[in-house]
Scaffold this motif. Structure first.
Motif, short mmCIF file in Angstrom:
data_model
loop_
_atom_site.label_atom_id
_atom_site.label_comp_id
_atom_site.label_asym_id
_atom_site.label_seq_id
_atom_site.Cartn_x
_atom_site.Cartn_y
_atom_site.Cartn_z
N VAL A 51 20.45 78.38 40.94
CA VAL A 51 21.35 77.77 39.96
C VAL A 51 20.55 77.01 38.91
N ASP A 52 19.59 76.20 39.36
CA ASP A 52 18.76 75.43 38.43
C ASP A 52 17.97 76.33 37.48
N ASP A 53 17.61 77.51 37.96
CA ASP A 53 16.84 78.46 37.16
C ASP A 53 17.73 79.32 36.25
N GLY A 54 19.05 79.20 36.40
CA GLY A 54 19.96 79.98 35.57
C GLY A 54 20.24 81.37 36.09
N ARG B 61 21.46 76.76 51.29
CA ARG B 61 21.91 76.06 50.09
C ARG B 61 20.76 75.61 49.18
N PRO B 62 19.63 75.13 49.71
CA PRO B 62 18.53 74.76 48.80
C PRO B 62 18.00 75.95 47.98
N ALA B 63 17.93 77.12 48.57
CA ALA B 63 17.49 78.31 47.83
C ALA B 63 18.51 78.67 46.75
N HIS C 98 34.20 76.91 47.45
CA HIS C 98 32.93 76.87 46.71
C HIS C 98 32.35 78.28 46.76
N GLU C 99 31.92 78.76 45.62
CA GLU C 99 31.33 80.10 45.54
C GLU C 99 30.06 80.05 44.70
N TYR C 100 29.16 80.95 45.03
CA TYR C 100 27.95 81.15 44.23
C TYR C 100 28.06 82.54 43.62
N GLU C 101 27.64 82.62 42.37
CA GLU C 101 27.71 83.91 41.66
C GLU C 101 26.37 84.18 41.01
N TRP C 102 25.86 85.40 41.20
CA TRP C 102 24.62 85.83 40.56
C TRP C 102 24.91 86.23 39.13
N ALA D 145 16.66 85.77 51.84
CA ALA D 145 17.73 86.72 52.20
C ALA D 145 19.04 86.34 51.51
N ALA D 146 19.32 85.04 51.40
CA ALA D 146 20.54 84.59 50.72
C ALA D 146 20.51 84.98 49.25
N LEU D 147 19.36 84.81 48.61
CA LEU D 147 19.24 85.21 47.20
C LEU D 147 19.43 86.71 47.04
N ARG D 148 18.83 87.46 47.94
CA ARG D 148 18.93 88.92 47.87
C ARG D 148 20.37 89.39 48.03
N VAL D 149 21.08 88.83 49.04
CA VAL D 149 22.45 89.27 49.29
C VAL D 149 23.38 88.80 48.17
N LEU D 150 23.12 87.63 47.61
CA LEU D 150 23.93 87.18 46.48
C LEU D 150 23.71 88.08 45.28
N ARG D 151 22.46 88.43 45.02
CA ARG D 151 22.16 89.34 43.91
C ARG D 151 22.88 90.68 44.10
N ASP D 152 22.88 91.17 45.33
CA ASP D 152 23.47 92.48 45.60
C ASP D 152 25.00 92.45 45.61
N ASP D 153 25.58 91.35 46.12
CA ASP D 153 27.04 91.27 46.24
C ASP D 153 27.70 90.61 45.04
N GLY D 154 26.97 89.80 44.30
CA GLY D 154 27.49 89.22 43.08
C GLY D 154 28.10 87.85 43.22
N ARG D 155 29.01 87.67 44.17
CA ARG D 155 29.71 86.39 44.32
C ARG D 155 30.05 86.18 45.79
N MET D 156 29.69 84.99 46.31
CA MET D 156 29.85 84.76 47.75
C MET D 156 30.20 83.31 48.05
#
Length: 120
Positions: A102-105, A95-97, A115-119, A55-66
């Motif tokens: 991130v490791d996969d690019g 965070r592990p997901a 701290h932010e994550y960006e798809w 779900a975290a990956l999906r929402v990050l993909r959809d929202d872009g930056r979180m």
């Protein structure tokens, strides 16, 4: 004339249903990304944590930056993991997901604050 006998799962109508049941995770490659991730000590806990991570990956993909609080606001309590505090949920389920992405690019971690994550 009697039509040939076929198993229910071989019927063309059922085959089409199987194709339609493909999840967005399969199309997005999340299953491949999460394939080797085995969180939790039991199958039930592992499934809950993988669901939260997916779900975290999906929402990050959809929202872009979180940020972390964005993930918490968006995903809790719907993807809470039994017996995990908010902190543990973040450290062991989300965070592990995100790190796998991130490791996969597929995502970038911007060191903060905040701290932010960006798809990508």
């Amino acid at each position: 004339m009697t039509p040939p006998t076929m198993r229910p799962d071989e019927h063309p109508d059922q085959t089409a249903l199987d194709d339609a049941s493909e999840t967005s995770d399969d199309r997005d490659g999340f299953e491949d990304l999460l394939a080797d991730w085995t969180p939790g000590r039991t199958d039930a806990k592992r499934q809950e944590q993988r669901d939260a991570g997916r779900a975290a990956l999906r929402v990050l993909r959809d929202d872009g930056r979180m940020t972390r609080s964005d993930f918490e606001d968006e995903l809790l309590p719907a993807f809470a993991v039994e017996d995990q505090s908010k902190e543990t949920w973040w450290r062991k389920s989300v965070r592990p997901a995100l790190r796998l992405a991130v490791d996969d690019g597929r995502a970038v971690h911007h060191h903060g604050p905040p701290h932010e994550y960006e798809w990508v």
